[in-house]
Design a protein around this motif. Structure first.
Motif, PDB file in Angstrom:
ATOM      1  N   ASN A 104      -7.167  38.687  23.387  1.00 43.04           N
ATOM      2  CA  ASN A 104      -6.046  39.249  24.155  1.00 43.04           C
ATOM      3  C   ASN A 104      -6.041  38.756  25.596  1.00 43.04           C
ATOM      4  OD1 ASN A 104      -4.964  40.601  21.986  1.00 43.04           O
ATOM      5  ND2 ASN A 104      -6.052  42.502  22.419  1.00 43.04           N
ATOM      6  N   LEU A 105      -7.210  38.555  26.183  1.00 42.04           N
ATOM      7  CA  LEU A 105      -7.257  38.018  27.538  1.00 42.04           C
ATOM      8  C   LEU A 105      -6.828  36.548  27.558  1.00 42.04           C
ATOM      9  CD1 LEU A 105     -10.399  39.811  28.971  1.00 42.04           C
ATOM     10  CD2 LEU A 105      -8.041  40.023  29.784  1.00 42.04           C
ATOM     11  N   ILE A 106      -7.201  35.793  26.534  1.00 39.99           N
ATOM     12  CA  ILE A 106      -6.719  34.415  26.448  1.00 39.99           C
ATOM     13  C   ILE A 106      -5.191  34.409  26.411  1.00 39.99           C
ATOM     14  CG2 ILE A 106      -6.547  32.398  24.915  1.00 39.99           C
ATOM     15  CD1 ILE A 106      -9.522  32.915  24.173  1.00 39.99           C
ATOM     16  N   VAL A 107      -4.619  35.247  25.566  1.00 41.35           N
ATOM     17  CA  VAL A 107      -3.156  35.343  25.488  1.00 41.35           C
ATOM     18  C   VAL A 107      -2.592  35.775  26.840  1.00 41.35           C
ATOM     19  CG1 VAL A 107      -1.233  36.594  24.413  1.00 41.35           C
ATOM     20  CG2 VAL A 107      -3.125  35.739  23.002  1.00 41.35           C
ATOM     21  N   GLY A 108      -3.261  36.729  27.494  1.00 38.19           N
ATOM     22  CA  GLY A 108      -2.809  37.197  28.800  1.00 38.19           C
ATOM     23  C   GLY A 108      -2.812  36.096  29.846  1.00 38.19           C
ATOM     24  N   PHE A 109      -3.869  35.294  29.879  1.00 34.90           N
ATOM     25  CA  PHE A 109      -3.935  34.211  30.861  1.00 34.90           C
ATOM     26  C   PHE A 109      -2.928  33.101  30.550  1.00 34.90           C
ATOM     27  CE2 PHE A 109      -7.916  36.191  32.162  1.00 34.90           C
ATOM     28  CZ  PHE A 109      -7.780  36.105  33.541  1.00 34.90           C
ATOM     29  N   LEU A 110      -2.688  32.827  29.287  1.00 31.88           N
ATOM     30  CA  LEU A 110      -1.665  31.841  28.944  1.00 31.88           C
ATOM     31  C   LEU A 110      -0.268  32.369  29.279  1.00 31.88           C
ATOM     32  CD1 LEU A 110      -3.144  30.475  25.600  1.00 31.88           C
ATOM     33  CD2 LEU A 110      -3.148  29.363  27.848  1.00 31.88           C
ATOM     34  N   GLY A 111      -0.058  33.666  29.036  1.00 31.87           N
ATOM     35  CA  GLY A 111       1.210  34.275  29.438  1.00 31.87           C
ATOM     36  C   GLY A 111       1.389  34.254  30.943  1.00 31.87           C
ATOM     37  N   LEU A 112       0.312  34.519  31.668  1.00 32.81           N
ATOM     38  CA  LEU A 112       0.348  34.448  33.121  1.00 32.81           C
ATOM     39  C   LEU A 112       0.739  33.047  33.578  1.00 32.81           C
ATOM     40  CD1 LEU A 112      -0.241  35.429  36.023  1.00 32.81           C
ATOM     41  CD2 LEU A 112      -2.661  34.905  35.575  1.00 32.81           C
ATOM     42  N   LEU A 113       0.215  32.041  32.906  1.00 31.75           N
ATOM     43  CA  LEU A 113       0.558  30.668  33.263  1.00 31.75           C
ATOM     44  C   LEU A 113       2.065  30.427  33.101  1.00 31.75           C
ATOM     45  CD1 LEU A 113      -0.643  27.972  34.238  1.00 31.75           C
ATOM     46  CD2 LEU A 113      -0.932  27.363  31.822  1.00 31.75           C
ATOM     47  N   MET A 114       2.661  31.018  32.068  1.00 32.33           N
ATOM     48  CA  MET A 114       4.114  30.892  31.895  1.00 32.33           C
ATOM     49  C   MET A 114       4.858  31.609  33.026  1.00 32.33           C
ATOM     50  SD  MET A 114       4.771  31.037  27.780  1.00 32.33           S
ATOM     51  CE  MET A 114       4.043  32.635  27.531  1.00 32.33           C
ATOM     52  N   LEU A 115       4.348  32.764  33.445  1.00 28.98           N
ATOM     53  CA  LEU A 115       4.967  33.466  34.575  1.00 28.98           C
ATOM     54  C   LEU A 115       4.802  32.669  35.863  1.00 28.98           C
ATOM     55  CD1 LEU A 115       3.909  37.140  33.804  1.00 28.98           C
ATOM     56  CD2 LEU A 115       6.191  36.138  33.567  1.00 28.98           C
ATOM     57  N   ASP A 116       3.617  32.079  36.055  1.00 30.69           N
ATOM     58  CA  ASP A 116       3.404  31.207  37.216  1.00 30.69           C
ATOM     59  C   ASP A 116       4.455  30.105  37.245  1.00 30.69           C
ATOM     60  OD1 ASP A 116       1.044  32.280  38.455  1.00 30.69           O
ATOM     61  OD2 ASP A 116      -0.183  31.382  36.884  1.00 30.69           O
ATOM     62  N   TRP A 117       4.663  29.472  36.084  1.00 26.85           N
ATOM     63  CA  TRP A 117       5.633  28.393  35.992  1.00 26.85           C
ATOM     64  C   TRP A 117       7.027  28.908  36.326  1.00 26.85           C
ATOM     65  CZ3 TRP A 117       9.902  27.442  32.858  1.00 26.85           C
ATOM     66  CH2 TRP A 117      10.423  26.146  32.934  1.00 26.85           C
TER      67      TRP A 117
END
Length: 149
Positions: A104-117
């Protein structure tokens, strides 16, 4: 300018230490034993990675909130709403054992990367932002792999 400021790069890389330390103590049992004796159970293995990961996702919510303050109108409202997602994700998705929490944290950090973008594309983040975020996110995700496999 796409060059990451030196201080941001150094502090970003330093922020990886708990992720990398946690992974190292999972991969090397002798290091985990030393870490337990030296620092205590809270600072080795899955515990340090999972707790710190939730803290960092929450911290990054604050960073995104700061980006949202640069917007106006509906874009600002959307930015504020999006900015709280990483913290809420960390709060609700880090239970269920270390493997589930790590996934879930991996998914969270990848989702965060999309928000960063998203914030970067809107011009709310610095030009160099995605260079730093891709680097840091990649290392964070890799550091969780010993917990998943």
């Amino acid at each position: 300018m796409n060059s990451i400021p030196r201080s941001a790069l150094i502090l970003g890389l330093a922020g990886l230490i708990p992720f990398l330390w946690g992974a190292a103590t999972i991969l090397f049992p002798q290091l985990q034993s030393w870490g337990l004796a030296t620092f205590g159970g809270r600072f080795v293995g899955p515990y340090v990675q999972l707790f710190y990961g939730a803290v960092i996702l929450s911290f990054m919510s604050g960073v995104l909130w700061g980006f949202a303050t640069k917007a106006t109108g509906r874009a600002a409202t959307a930015g504020y709403i999006l900015s709280v997602i990483p913290a809420l994700w960390a709060f609700f998705m880090t239970g269920g054992g270390p493997t589930t929490a790590a996934v879930n944290l991996i998914v969270g950090f990848l989702g965060l990367l999309m928000l960063d973008w998203h914030f970067w594309r809107l011009g709310l983040a610095p030009q160099w932002w995605m260079h730093l975020r891709v680097l840091l996110t990649g290392i964070v995700v890799i550091s969780y792999l010993p917990l998943v496999f």
